[in-house]
Design a protein around this motif. Structure first.
Motif, PDB file in Angstrom:
ATOM      1  N   UNK A 258     -14.460  -8.417   0.054  1.00 47.71           N
ATOM      2  CA  UNK A 258     -15.167  -9.611  -0.446  1.00 47.71           C
ATOM      3  C   UNK A 258     -14.351 -10.375  -1.476  1.00 47.71           C
ATOM      4  N   UNK A 259     -13.047 -10.492  -1.235  1.00 45.36           N
ATOM      5  CA  UNK A 259     -12.192 -11.274  -2.111  1.00 45.36           C
ATOM      6  C   UNK A 259     -11.871 -10.628  -3.438  1.00 45.36           C
ATOM      7  N   UNK A 260     -12.031  -9.314  -3.545  1.00 43.28           N
ATOM      8  CA  UNK A 260     -11.717  -8.632  -4.796  1.00 43.28           C
ATOM      9  C   UNK A 260     -11.189  -7.237  -4.486  1.00 43.28           C
ATOM     10  N   UNK A 261     -10.636  -6.583  -5.500  1.00 42.38           N
ATOM     11  CA  UNK A 261     -10.203  -5.208  -5.336  1.00 42.38           C
ATOM     12  C   UNK A 261     -11.405  -4.268  -5.361  1.00 42.38           C
ATOM     13  N   UNK A 262     -11.387  -3.278  -4.501  1.00 42.42           N
ATOM     14  CA  UNK A 262     -12.465  -2.309  -4.406  1.00 42.42           C
ATOM     15  C   UNK A 262     -12.386  -1.312  -5.559  1.00 42.42           C
ATOM     16  N   UNK A 263     -13.512  -0.686  -5.854  1.00 44.20           N
ATOM     17  CA  UNK A 263     -13.567   0.219  -7.003  1.00 44.20           C
ATOM     18  C   UNK A 263     -12.906   1.564  -6.782  1.00 44.20           C
ATOM     19  N   UNK A 264     -12.719   1.969  -5.527  1.00 43.34           N
ATOM     20  CA  UNK A 264     -12.112   3.273  -5.275  1.00 43.34           C
ATOM     21  C   UNK A 264     -10.605   3.214  -5.493  1.00 43.34           C
ATOM     22  N   UNK A 265     -10.077   4.185  -6.224  1.00 46.90           N
ATOM     23  CA  UNK A 265      -8.650   4.261  -6.525  1.00 46.90           C
ATOM     24  C   UNK A 265      -8.046   5.414  -5.743  1.00 46.90           C
ATOM     25  N   UNK A 266      -6.887   5.167  -5.101  1.00 53.14           N
ATOM     26  CA  UNK A 266      -6.292   6.187  -4.250  1.00 53.14           C
ATOM     27  C   UNK A 266      -4.909   6.606  -4.683  1.00 53.14           C
ATOM     28  N   UNK A 267      -3.946   6.521  -3.752  1.00 52.23           N
ATOM     29  CA  UNK A 267      -2.562   6.881  -4.048  1.00 52.23           C
ATOM     30  C   UNK A 267      -1.870   5.774  -4.811  1.00 52.23           C
ATOM     31  N   UNK A 268      -0.546   5.612  -4.587  1.00 64.06           N
ATOM     32  CA  UNK A 268       0.174   4.524  -5.252  1.00 64.06           C
ATOM     33  C   UNK A 268       0.578   3.473  -4.221  1.00 64.06           C
ATOM     34  N   UNK A 269       0.904   2.279  -4.704  1.00 59.13           N
ATOM     35  CA  UNK A 269       1.258   1.153  -3.838  1.00 59.13           C
ATOM     36  C   UNK A 269       2.771   1.094  -3.668  1.00 59.13           C
ATOM     37  N   UNK A 270       3.204   0.873  -2.422  1.00 59.14           N
ATOM     38  CA  UNK A 270       4.597   0.544  -2.124  1.00 59.14           C
ATOM     39  C   UNK A 270       4.592  -0.747  -1.316  1.00 59.14           C
ATOM     40  N   UNK A 271       5.442  -1.702  -1.673  1.00 60.02           N
ATOM     41  CA  UNK A 271       5.407  -3.024  -1.049  1.00 60.02           C
ATOM     42  C   UNK A 271       6.771  -3.427  -0.520  1.00 60.02           C
ATOM     43  N   UNK A 272       6.714  -4.389   0.403  1.00 63.91           N
ATOM     44  CA  UNK A 272       7.930  -5.033   0.873  1.00 63.91           C
ATOM     45  C   UNK A 272       8.385  -4.614   2.250  1.00 63.91           C
ATOM     46  N   UNK A 273       7.840  -3.530   2.800  1.00 65.65           N
ATOM     47  CA  UNK A 273       8.329  -3.064   4.082  1.00 65.65           C
ATOM     48  C   UNK A 273       9.677  -2.369   3.937  1.00 65.65           C
ATOM     49  N   UNK A 274      10.164  -1.821   5.030  1.00 66.05           N
ATOM     50  CA  UNK A 274      11.381  -1.011   4.950  1.00 66.05           C
ATOM     51  C   UNK A 274      12.086  -1.001   6.295  1.00 66.05           C
ATOM     52  N   UNK A 275      13.057  -0.125   6.418  1.00 63.83           N
ATOM     53  CA  UNK A 275      13.747   0.069   7.696  1.00 63.83           C
ATOM     54  C   UNK A 275      12.827   0.692   8.736  1.00 63.83           C
ATOM     55  N   UNK A 276      11.634   1.052   8.347  1.00 63.05           N
ATOM     56  CA  UNK A 276      10.617   1.535   9.280  1.00 63.05           C
ATOM     57  C   UNK A 276       9.734   0.409   9.802  1.00 63.05           C
ATOM     58  N   UNK A 277       9.909  -0.820   9.282  1.00 68.34           N
ATOM     59  CA  UNK A 277       9.031  -1.950   9.602  1.00 68.34           C
ATOM     60  C   UNK A 277       9.623  -2.785  10.727  1.00 68.34           C
ATOM     61  N   UNK A 278       8.779  -3.181  11.659  1.00 67.28           N
ATOM     62  CA  UNK A 278       9.222  -4.090  12.703  1.00 67.28           C
ATOM     63  C   UNK A 278       9.391  -5.499  12.142  1.00 67.28           C
ATOM     64  N   UNK A 279      10.262  -6.249  12.745  1.00 60.84           N
ATOM     65  CA  UNK A 279      10.590  -7.600  12.282  1.00 60.84           C
ATOM     66  C   UNK A 279       9.341  -8.453  12.102  1.00 60.84           C
ATOM     67  N   UNK A 280       8.448  -8.440  13.108  1.00 59.24           N
ATOM     68  CA  UNK A 280       7.284  -9.332  13.089  1.00 59.24           C
ATOM     69  C   UNK A 280       6.231  -8.912  12.076  1.00 59.24           C
ATOM     70  N   UNK A 281       6.357  -7.715  11.501  1.00 62.58           N
ATOM     71  CA  UNK A 281       5.371  -7.241  10.535  1.00 62.58           C
ATOM     72  C   UNK A 281       5.803  -7.452   9.085  1.00 62.58           C
ATOM     73  N   UNK A 282       7.030  -7.894   8.871  1.00 60.13           N
ATOM     74  CA  UNK A 282       7.461  -8.153   7.496  1.00 60.13           C
ATOM     75  C   UNK A 282       6.686  -9.332   6.924  1.00 60.13           C
TER      76      UNK A 282
END
Length: 512
Positions: A258-282
């Motif tokens: 609903x346009x906001x961050x949810x209250x549940x907290x999980x692991x950590x965030x990693x951003x940007x994609x990697x050598x595991x990411x397909x071209x169209x998903x970057x």
């Protein structure tokens, strides 16, 4: 014959001192190992072992008070996992400033992903010899590895190179992992691009994404990370923001709803994609939840193709005078009101009621009401500011469009006077009719907008947001946007204060 033992002890002591000081033990690394593509406004900081690290400034649009921040859109409307990346508001403000001015805020982000050699220079017992192999990004890191790197680097800088650090209010900056808002704002191009460009899936690129990013494909990553800095930079001069290794962020992962961050907290965030990411998903909005701990081994999780890029920032409460200014700015924001409002300030009345209430439970209940009311009012003020900026941008574009429509009307009128035959005259008459219709639509839209803005926005709010609009858009093109934006705000002021300034006078003023 005198004993030589004291000389041997002295030599041993000197050797130990040199070995303990990596910065003295090695010469400065060649720039090709840590800054392949140097830029004029790079900030360069020393590292242990003779290493260095380059940073790029990330400017923030800010008002002239220390509590001002910038609302940005995070996420993507076409996300494959909307619970993770659906668009939502983020807030950002640079903790450093130029010359101590609150309206000139910034932070720094490392120009490249941290390399294997840079990581070893800070973390290893022995200094590495810089090499091409060491210019690959360090990867397979845990969140704890990344945080410990920033801790050790900050401690080393503050102990050995504090003068090289930017200072805020006399306090030196320190290194930490970036927040998600800091990372994504910079990845999208920051203030070097327009609001609409910053909302795009990818930052502006000249050519294909292959020129800017490494990804999972033959001829690109080929299954392994690549040396940093070989591709083109993004609009802020940052390299490898997309692809190569995904980058660990400071805060834990939360879903979006609903346009906001949810209250549940999980692991950590990693951003940007990697050598595991397909071209169209970057994409700039891409975010992954990675685990803090491996549930099978019980050890810290070290995900594949996961590295880091560090931020250079300052604390908030830097001094007693700054804290006093923060209090003043908070009170100013708290009491911001429309000039049209009448009667006693409800916050003042509520504060007086709280002060006079002897019952502790009732006092706490009223204080909760006061806090809720204050937060709601501040959110409303932020919304008013954004809406005023959008109105100014729309007004400037409408003025530009109406002037162009009227030029076409005049051109077709002249052409109609010199038509050569019936067919030619009919064609010119048709073009003139369409031009007049477009001009009428543009005029009515502009007049309607001016009428609404006169009613809905205070003049001081428009003036302050005009400065913000010009700061953001003034340098992007030379087609007169600044002139039209200023003229729109001036028209509002004239319309507000001069009853004789009717629609005809407005449209005449627009064409001057």
């Amino acid at each position: 014959m005198p004993s030589r033992q004291p000389l041997k002890s002295l030599a041993l002591l000197l050797a130990l001192q040199l070995a303990a000081s990596g910065a003295l033990a090695q010469e400065r690394w060649d720039e090709r190992f840590w800054n392949r593509q140097a830029m004029a406004d790079d900030l360069v900081l020393p590292l242990p072992c003779g290493a260095s690290m380059a940073f790029r400034p990330v400017e923030i649009k800010s008002a002239d008070n220390w509590l001002s921040d910038m609302v940005i859109e995070l996420g993507s409307a076409d996300a494959e996992a909307p619970f993770s990346e659906f668009p939502h508001a983020g807030y950002i403000s640079g903790s450093l400033s130029r010359d101590g001015k609150p309206d000139q805020r910034l932070y720094y982000l490392a120009k490249y992903e941290v390399t294997k050699d840079q990581f070893a220079a800070v973390m290893a017992e022995m200094c590495p010899q810089p090499s091409g192999a060491g210019s690959f990004p360090v990867d397979d890191l845990s969140w704890f590895d990344a945080v410990d790197f920033t801790r050790r680097l900050s401690e080393w800088l503050l102990t050995n190179a504090a003068d090289a650090l930017p200072h805020e209010d006399g306090v030196p900056a320190f290194v930490r992992l970036p927040t998600e808002a800091e990372w994504e704002f910079a990845a999208r191009g920051g203030m070097a691009v327009t609001d609409s460009q910053r909302r795009d899936r990818l930052p502006p690129m000249e050519g294909e994404i292959d020129l800017y990013a490494w990804f999972d494909a033959p001829g690109s990553c080929d299954g392994a990370p690549q040396p940093v800095g070989l591709k083109r930079p993004n609009p802020l001069g940052l390299f490898d923001m997309l692809g190569n290794v995904q980058e660990i962020l400071l805060e834990p992962y939360r879903m979006t709803v609903a346009g906001r961050l949810h209250g549940q907290v999980g692991g950590f965030i990693a951003k940007g994609g990697s050598c595991n990411s397909r071209r169209e998903l970057l994409r700039s909005a891409e975010r992954q939840e990675e685990l803090f701990f491996d549930p099978f081994t019980g050890k810290a999780e070290r995900p594949q193709f996961t590295g880091l890029r560090v931020a250079l920032v300052a604390p908030v409460q830097t001094s007693v005078p700054r804290i006093s200014q923060l209090r003043e700015d908070w009170e100013s924001a708290r009491r911001q009101r429309s000039e049209a409002s009448e009667g006693a300030d409800p916050l003042d009345a509520l504060a007086g009621l709280i002060k006079e209430t002897p019952d502790p439970d009732r006092k706490r209940a009223l204080e909760r009401v006061e806090a809720s009311f204050t937060n709601e009012m501040q959110a409303r003020n932020a919304l008013d500011e954004r809406s005023a900026r959008m109105a100014i941008i729309a007004g400037a574009q409408m003025i530009r469009g109406y002037r162009a429509d009227m030029r076409r009307v005049r051109a077709n009128e002249r052409a109609s006077q010199f038509c050569s035959d019936d067919a030619d005259c009919a064609a010119h008459a048709g073009r003139l009719e369409r031009a007049i219709l477009n001009a009428e639509i543009g005029a009515n839209a502009l007049l309607d907008l001016i009428g609404h803005v006169v009613v809905d926005y205070r003049q001081d709010l428009l003036e302050s947001q005009l400065a913000a609009v010009l700061q953001q858009y003034g340098g992007f093109e030379s087609g007169g946007f600044e002139i039209f934006a200023r003229r729109f705000v001036a028209l509002i002021e004239e319309k507000r204060g001069n009853p004789a300034f009717d629609d005809t006078a407005v449209l005449s003023a627009v064409q001057e």
